[in-house]
Design a protein around this motif. Structure first.
Motif, PDB file in Angstrom:
ATOM      1  N   UNK A  51      38.804  35.024  32.431  1.00  0.00           N
ATOM      2  CA  UNK A  51      37.736  35.854  32.958  1.00  0.00           C
ATOM      3  C   UNK A  51      38.205  36.468  34.255  1.00  0.00           C
ATOM      4  N   UNK A  52      37.568  37.542  34.732  1.00  0.00           N
ATOM      5  CA  UNK A  52      38.052  38.236  35.930  1.00  0.00           C
ATOM      6  C   UNK A  52      38.074  37.372  37.180  1.00  0.00           C
ATOM      7  N   UNK A  53      37.206  36.361  37.255  1.00  0.00           N
ATOM      8  CA  UNK A  53      37.159  35.508  38.442  1.00  0.00           C
ATOM      9  C   UNK A  53      37.927  34.202  38.244  1.00  0.00           C
ATOM     10  N   UNK A  54      38.445  33.976  37.054  1.00  0.00           N
ATOM     11  CA  UNK A  54      38.990  32.676  36.687  1.00  0.00           C
ATOM     12  C   UNK A  54      40.513  32.697  36.765  1.00  0.00           C
ATOM     13  N   UNK A  55      41.062  32.475  37.958  1.00  0.00           N
ATOM     14  CA  UNK A  55      42.508  32.512  38.148  1.00  0.00           C
ATOM     15  C   UNK A  55      42.969  31.260  38.875  1.00  0.00           C
ATOM     16  N   UNK A  56      44.231  30.907  38.674  1.00  0.00           N
ATOM     17  CA  UNK A  56      44.829  29.752  39.347  1.00  0.00           C
ATOM     18  C   UNK A  56      46.271  30.068  39.706  1.00  0.00           C
ATOM     19  N   UNK A 158      18.457  34.481  45.463  1.00  0.00           N
ATOM     20  CA  UNK A 158      19.376  34.460  44.336  1.00  0.00           C
ATOM     21  C   UNK A 158      20.458  33.406  44.559  1.00  0.00           C
ATOM     22  N   UNK A 159      21.012  32.911  43.445  1.00  0.00           N
ATOM     23  CA  UNK A 159      22.162  32.021  43.507  1.00  0.00           C
ATOM     24  C   UNK A 159      23.440  32.849  43.445  1.00  0.00           C
ATOM     25  N   UNK A 160      24.382  32.531  44.331  1.00  0.00           N
ATOM     26  CA  UNK A 160      25.651  33.254  44.433  1.00  0.00           C
ATOM     27  C   UNK A 160      26.800  32.258  44.337  1.00  0.00           C
ATOM     28  N   UNK A 161      27.789  32.578  43.524  1.00  0.00           N
ATOM     29  CA  UNK A 161      29.003  31.771  43.434  1.00  0.00           C
ATOM     30  C   UNK A 161      29.981  32.221  44.506  1.00  0.00           C
ATOM     31  N   UNK A 162      30.566  31.249  45.212  1.00  0.00           N
ATOM     32  CA  UNK A 162      31.508  31.542  46.293  1.00  0.00           C
ATOM     33  C   UNK A 162      32.925  31.566  45.722  1.00  0.00           C
ATOM     34  N   UNK A 163      33.641  32.618  46.003  1.00  0.00           N
ATOM     35  CA  UNK A 163      34.989  32.767  45.449  1.00  0.00           C
ATOM     36  C   UNK A 163      35.955  31.799  46.110  1.00  0.00           C
ATOM     37  N   UNK A 164      36.813  31.183  45.282  1.00  0.00           N
ATOM     38  CA  UNK A 164      37.876  30.304  45.785  1.00  0.00           C
ATOM     39  C   UNK A 164      39.250  30.772  45.331  1.00  0.00           C
ATOM     40  N   UNK A 165      39.307  31.662  44.338  1.00  0.00           N
ATOM     41  CA  UNK A 165      40.584  32.101  43.773  1.00  0.00           C
ATOM     42  C   UNK A 165      41.107  33.329  44.499  1.00  0.00           C
ATOM     43  N   UNK A 166      42.423  33.529  44.512  1.00  0.00           N
ATOM     44  CA  UNK A 166      42.999  34.732  45.126  1.00  0.00           C
ATOM     45  C   UNK A 166      42.616  35.986  44.337  1.00  0.00           C
ATOM     46  N   UNK A 167      42.765  37.141  44.973  1.00  0.00           N
ATOM     47  CA  UNK A 167      42.497  38.415  44.305  1.00  0.00           C
ATOM     48  C   UNK A 167      43.351  39.486  44.970  1.00  0.00           C
ATOM     49  N   UNK A 168      43.678  40.536  44.207  1.00  0.00           N
ATOM     50  CA  UNK A 168      44.526  41.609  44.739  1.00  0.00           C
ATOM     51  C   UNK A 168      43.711  42.810  45.180  1.00  0.00           C
ATOM     52  N   UNK A 169      42.451  42.597  45.498  1.00  0.00           N
ATOM     53  CA  UNK A 169      41.613  43.707  45.955  1.00  0.00           C
ATOM     54  C   UNK A 169      42.240  44.363  47.183  1.00  0.00           C
ATOM     55  N   UNK A 170      42.279  45.699  47.173  1.00  0.00           N
ATOM     56  CA  UNK A 170      42.887  46.429  48.273  1.00  0.00           C
ATOM     57  C   UNK A 170      44.382  46.586  48.154  1.00  0.00           C
ATOM     58  N   UNK A 171      44.974  46.128  47.055  1.00  0.00           N
ATOM     59  CA  UNK A 171      46.396  46.348  46.830  1.00  0.00           C
ATOM     60  C   UNK A 171      47.304  45.242  47.315  1.00  0.00           C
ATOM     61  N   UNK A 172      46.762  44.197  47.918  1.00  0.00           N
ATOM     62  CA  UNK A 172      47.570  43.055  48.363  1.00  0.00           C
ATOM     63  C   UNK A 172      46.819  41.772  48.017  1.00  0.00           C
TER      64      UNK A 172
END
Length: 361
Positions: A51-56, A158-172
């Motif tokens: 999934x888009x948020x599911x990275x390790x 609302x309930x919000x999930x807090x991100x813990x995985x890395x992401x390349x948003x912004x090109x880095x």
């Protein structure tokens, strides 16, 4: 006498043969056979559905035989999918022969050692064999370790999930730390960027459910004070499309590392089409940013103050009618990250405060 001379000659010849053999063996030791290219996966992610948020994280080592060789990663969910993204298919091999990156979750993982100029296929039914630019291949099954429980906060009802995985948003690639997110006694959401163990970490939350078409309002305290590389993003996202672009409608507050008057924009992805981005300037103070998402149209407005309702003074507005996504399990996100942090971004901790989120069908 003749027999004696013959015996001496035989001994001398035998000594010469032994000496020659020794020299050959010594020469072999001084010129070892060339190394064979190889690749290993040392840290194996867990097995599961992607999934888009599911990275390790994933890492390993490689034996290279020429400059410019790289790693190409794949994760298998039905087909093999290049990792971490189609637009970023290569993983660098460090000087100490190690490599590391992130991958979306799959049931099996593969690392390919490839020659310079190799062009990986984004999706495969089966992995390539050695040859044609592929120098070595290794595959491993995902581990059976249980998933780490996500941090969930309550904000604006609302309930919000807090991100813990890395992401390349912004090109880095940005690292995210759940400790950078909190809600204060007033119910305001605080997102911070902090340096921990010499690594800058960002903050993001996203709704636990999809809302679809409707009006999204975000009340943001002063963002004009932020450093030029800091980005506040408020957007709806359903991951990446088949074209490898994010399916998003964005309100972004940032100088994008270019100090000046322009410090905000409305965007319909893909951002690189000139007609898909509207730039403007937000002064100091609290502002309400509004997105009205309808079939074939995305209307953006920004108002002074924390209202955005009837009688509120408008700062600017813009309407897009091209590349408007349709609802597809997307969720609302609020992100705070460092744009190209490796190019001299943040120098001290930073924080943004979101007073309120509101959704109206």
């Amino acid at each position: 006498m003749c027999e004696l001379r013959w015996s001496v000659r035989l001994q001398v010849c035998l000594a010469c043969v032994l000496l020659a053999a020794a020299l050959v063996l010594a020469g072999c030791r001084n010129h070892p056979s060339p190394l064979e290219p190889s690749v290993t996966i040392a840290h194996v992610p867990r097995a599961g559905y992607g999934g888009p948020e599911n990275v390790e994280s994933i890492s390993g080592t490689a034996t290279i035989t020429a400059p410019g060789q790289q790693i190409v990663l794949y994760a298998r969910n039905g087909n093999w999918w290049v990792q971490p993204f189609r637009s970023r298919p290569f993983t660098k091999i460090e000087a100490d022969a190690t490599w590391n990156n992130v991958t979306h979750i799959g049931h099996e993982y593969a690392a390919l050692l490839v020659a310079p100029g190799y062009r990986p296929t984004p999706t495969l039914s089966s992995l390539p064999s050695v040859g044609g630019g592929v120098l070595a291949v290794v595959t491993v099954k995902g581990t059976e370790a249980s998933a780490v429980a996500s941090k969930v906060i309550r904000f604006s009802g609302y309930d919000w999930t807090v991100r813990a995985a890395p992401d390349d948003r912004g090109g880095a690639m940005n690292q995210y730390d759940p400790d950078n997110v909190s809600v204060d006694k007033n119910g305001y959401l605080h997102l911070r960027m902090m340096e921990r163990n010499s690594v800058w970490t960002s903050a993001e939350v996203h709704l636990t459910r999809s809302l679809g078409y409707g009006t999204y309002r975000f009340v943001v305290q002063d963002s004009a004070h932020l450093e030029p590389s800091a980005v506040v993003g408020m957007f709806t996202s359903g991951g990446r499309s088949e074209r490898d672009v994010r399916s998003e409608l964005d309100i972004e507050l940032s100088h994008w590392n270019k100090p000046g008057k322009i410090n905000a924009d409305y965007t319909v992805q893909p951002y690189y089409l000139p007609e898909n981005t509207f730039h403007f300037s937000v002064p100091s103070g609290t502002f309400t940013h509004v997105l009205r998402w309808e079939p074939g149209e995305a209307s953006f407005k920004t108002f002074y103050g924390a209202s955005g309702g009837a009688g509120a003074r408008e700062l600017t507005h813009h309407v897009f009618t091209s590349d408007i996504p349709v609802p597809a399990a997307e969720t609302a996100h609020i992100d705070f990250y460092d744009f190209f942090h490796s190019r001299g971004g943040l120098t001290h901790p930073s924080e943004v405060v979101i007073e309120k989120f509101e959704y109206l069908p």
